[in-house]
Design a protein around this motif. Structure first.
Motif, PDB file in Angstrom:
ATOM      1  N   ILE A  27       0.853  -1.193   0.000  1.00 40.55           N
ATOM      2  CA  ILE A  27       0.000   0.000   0.000  1.00 40.55           C
ATOM      3  C   ILE A  27       0.887   1.241   0.000  1.00 40.55           C
ATOM      4  O   ILE A  27       1.621   1.491   0.952  1.00 40.55           O
ATOM      5  CB  ILE A  27      -0.929   0.016   1.228  1.00 40.55           C
ATOM      6  CG1 ILE A  27      -1.736  -1.278   1.306  1.00 40.55           C
ATOM      7  CG2 ILE A  27      -1.852   1.228   1.184  1.00 40.55           C
ATOM      8  CD1 ILE A  27      -2.437  -1.495   2.628  1.00 40.55           C
ATOM      9  N   ASP A  28       0.821   2.016  -1.078  1.00 40.87           N
ATOM     10  CA  ASP A  28       1.595   3.257  -1.197  1.00 40.87           C
ATOM     11  C   ASP A  28       0.743   4.393  -0.652  1.00 40.87           C
ATOM     12  O   ASP A  28      -0.269   4.749  -1.240  1.00 40.87           O
ATOM     13  CB  ASP A  28       1.967   3.516  -2.648  1.00 40.87           C
ATOM     14  CG  ASP A  28       2.692   4.834  -2.857  1.00 40.87           C
ATOM     15  OD1 ASP A  28       2.966   5.550  -1.876  1.00 40.87           O
ATOM     16  OD2 ASP A  28       2.979   5.152  -4.015  1.00 40.87           O
ATOM     17  N   CYS A  29       1.146   4.969   0.468  1.00 44.04           N
ATOM     18  CA  CYS A  29       0.372   6.024   1.124  1.00 44.04           C
ATOM     19  C   CYS A  29       1.024   7.391   0.980  1.00 44.04           C
ATOM     20  O   CYS A  29       0.720   8.317   1.747  1.00 44.04           O
ATOM     21  CB  CYS A  29       0.182   5.682   2.596  1.00 44.04           C
ATOM     22  SG  CYS A  29      -0.807   4.203   2.821  1.00 44.04           S
ATOM     23  N   SER A  30       1.904   7.557   0.013  1.00 48.64           N
ATOM     24  CA  SER A  30       2.648   8.811  -0.132  1.00 48.64           C
ATOM     25  C   SER A  30       1.734  10.017  -0.333  1.00 48.64           C
ATOM     26  O   SER A  30       2.057  11.108   0.148  1.00 48.64           O
ATOM     27  CB  SER A  30       3.655   8.709  -1.279  1.00 48.64           C
ATOM     28  OG  SER A  30       3.011   8.410  -2.496  1.00 48.64           O
ATOM     29  N   GLN A  31       0.619   9.838  -0.994  1.00 47.06           N
ATOM     30  CA  GLN A  31      -0.293  10.958  -1.246  1.00 47.06           C
ATOM     31  C   GLN A  31      -1.092  11.362  -0.013  1.00 47.06           C
ATOM     32  O   GLN A  31      -1.677  12.434   0.028  1.00 47.06           O
ATOM     33  CB  GLN A  31      -1.248  10.626  -2.394  1.00 47.06           C
ATOM     34  CG  GLN A  31      -0.559  10.382  -3.714  1.00 47.06           C
ATOM     35  CD  GLN A  31       0.239  11.586  -4.184  1.00 47.06           C
ATOM     36  OE1 GLN A  31      -0.249  12.712  -4.192  1.00 47.06           O
ATOM     37  NE2 GLN A  31       1.479  11.368  -4.553  1.00 47.06           N
ATOM     38  N   THR A  35       3.756  17.071   3.321  1.00 51.89           N
ATOM     39  CA  THR A  35       5.174  17.412   3.304  1.00 51.89           C
ATOM     40  C   THR A  35       5.684  17.650   4.720  1.00 51.89           C
ATOM     41  O   THR A  35       5.041  18.328   5.513  1.00 51.89           O
ATOM     42  CB  THR A  35       5.403  18.685   2.453  1.00 51.89           C
ATOM     43  OG1 THR A  35       4.903  18.436   1.136  1.00 51.89           O
ATOM     44  CG2 THR A  35       6.864  19.047   2.380  1.00 51.89           C
ATOM     45  N   GLY A  36       6.801  17.035   5.039  1.00 47.67           N
ATOM     46  CA  GLY A  36       7.414  17.207   6.348  1.00 47.67           C
ATOM     47  C   GLY A  36       6.992  16.168   7.371  1.00 47.67           C
ATOM     48  O   GLY A  36       7.628  16.029   8.409  1.00 47.67           O
ATOM     49  N   ALA A  37       5.926  15.434   7.100  1.00 49.26           N
ATOM     50  CA  ALA A  37       5.457  14.390   8.024  1.00 49.26           C
ATOM     51  C   ALA A  37       5.960  13.036   7.541  1.00 49.26           C
ATOM     52  O   ALA A  37       6.283  12.852   6.371  1.00 49.26           O
ATOM     53  CB  ALA A  37       3.939  14.386   8.106  1.00 49.26           C
ATOM     54  N   SER A  92       3.739  11.459  11.924  1.00 53.62           N
ATOM     55  CA  SER A  92       4.640  12.102  12.879  1.00 53.62           C
ATOM     56  C   SER A  92       4.135  13.461  13.355  1.00 53.62           C
ATOM     57  O   SER A  92       4.512  13.923  14.425  1.00 53.62           O
ATOM     58  CB  SER A  92       6.027  12.265  12.258  1.00 53.62           C
ATOM     59  OG  SER A  92       5.952  13.086  11.094  1.00 53.62           O
ATOM     60  N   ASN A  93       3.250  14.101  12.579  1.00 55.80           N
ATOM     61  CA  ASN A  93       2.702  15.410  12.972  1.00 55.80           C
ATOM     62  C   ASN A  93       1.443  15.277  13.825  1.00 55.80           C
ATOM     63  O   ASN A  93       0.779  16.266  14.112  1.00 55.80           O
ATOM     64  CB  ASN A  93       2.419  16.263  11.735  1.00 55.80           C
ATOM     65  CG  ASN A  93       1.340  15.670  10.846  1.00 55.80           C
ATOM     66  OD1 ASN A  93       0.802  14.603  11.133  1.00 55.80           O
ATOM     67  ND2 ASN A  93       1.032  16.353   9.758  1.00 55.80           N
ATOM     68  N   GLY A  94       1.092  14.056  14.227  1.00 58.61           N
ATOM     69  CA  GLY A  94      -0.078  13.834  15.075  1.00 58.61           C
ATOM     70  C   GLY A  94      -1.354  13.516  14.318  1.00 58.61           C
ATOM     71  O   GLY A  94      -2.346  13.122  14.923  1.00 58.61           O
TER      72      GLY A  94
END
Length: 109
Positions: A27-31, A35-37, A92-94
Motif C-alpha cells: 500500500i503506497d500512502c505517499s499521497q 510534506t514534512g510528516a 509524525s505530525n499527530g
C-alpha cells in the motif's frame, strides 16, 4: 500497489486473492502524508461483511512500514466472500488517517 490519495481514498478499492494464497499487499500512502510528516505507525484489521474481526486468521505477521509504503501479508479467507480491510495510519505530525478496501477471496477452478 494500492495508493492512498489526498482525499484518503485507496486505489484500487478492491484487491483479489485465492483462499489458499498468502500474499503481500503493498500500500503506497505517499499521497496521504503531507510534506514534512512521516508515517509513524500503522494498524491493519480485516472484517467479514457482518463486521466480525478475522484479522488473526487473515493477517500473517505484523504489517511493516518502509518510508511511505505499508506491507501487509494477507492469507486464508473463504472463497466467494468479500472482506473489509481497514488501515489506520498515524503520522509524525499527530494526524491520523483511516481507509478501507475490499479483499475479494475467490478460488479459480
Amino acid at each position: 500497489m494500492t495508493e492512498c490519495n489526498s482525499e484518503g481514498d485507496m486505489t484500487p478499492r478492491v484487491w483479489a486473492k485465492q483462499s489458499a494464497e498468502s500474499r503481500i499487499l503493498e500500500i503506497d500512502c505517499s499521497q496521504a502524508i503531507p510534506t514534512g510528516a512521516t508515517l509513524s505507525s500503522v494498524l491493519v484489521k480485516i472484517y467479514t461483511s457482518a463486521g466480525t474481526d478475522v484479522s488473526s486468521a487473515m493477517i500473517q505477521g505484523t504489517p511493516s512500514i518502509d518510508g511511505t509504503t505499508v506491507y501487509v501479508q494477507v492469507k486464508n479467507g473463504s472463497t466467494g466472500n468479500n472482506y473489509n480491510l481497514r488501515i489506520q495510519l498515524t503520522l509524525s505530525n499527530g494526524e491520523t488517517a483511516e481507509d478501507d478496501l475490499t479483499v475479494v477471496v475467490q478460488d479459480i477452478s
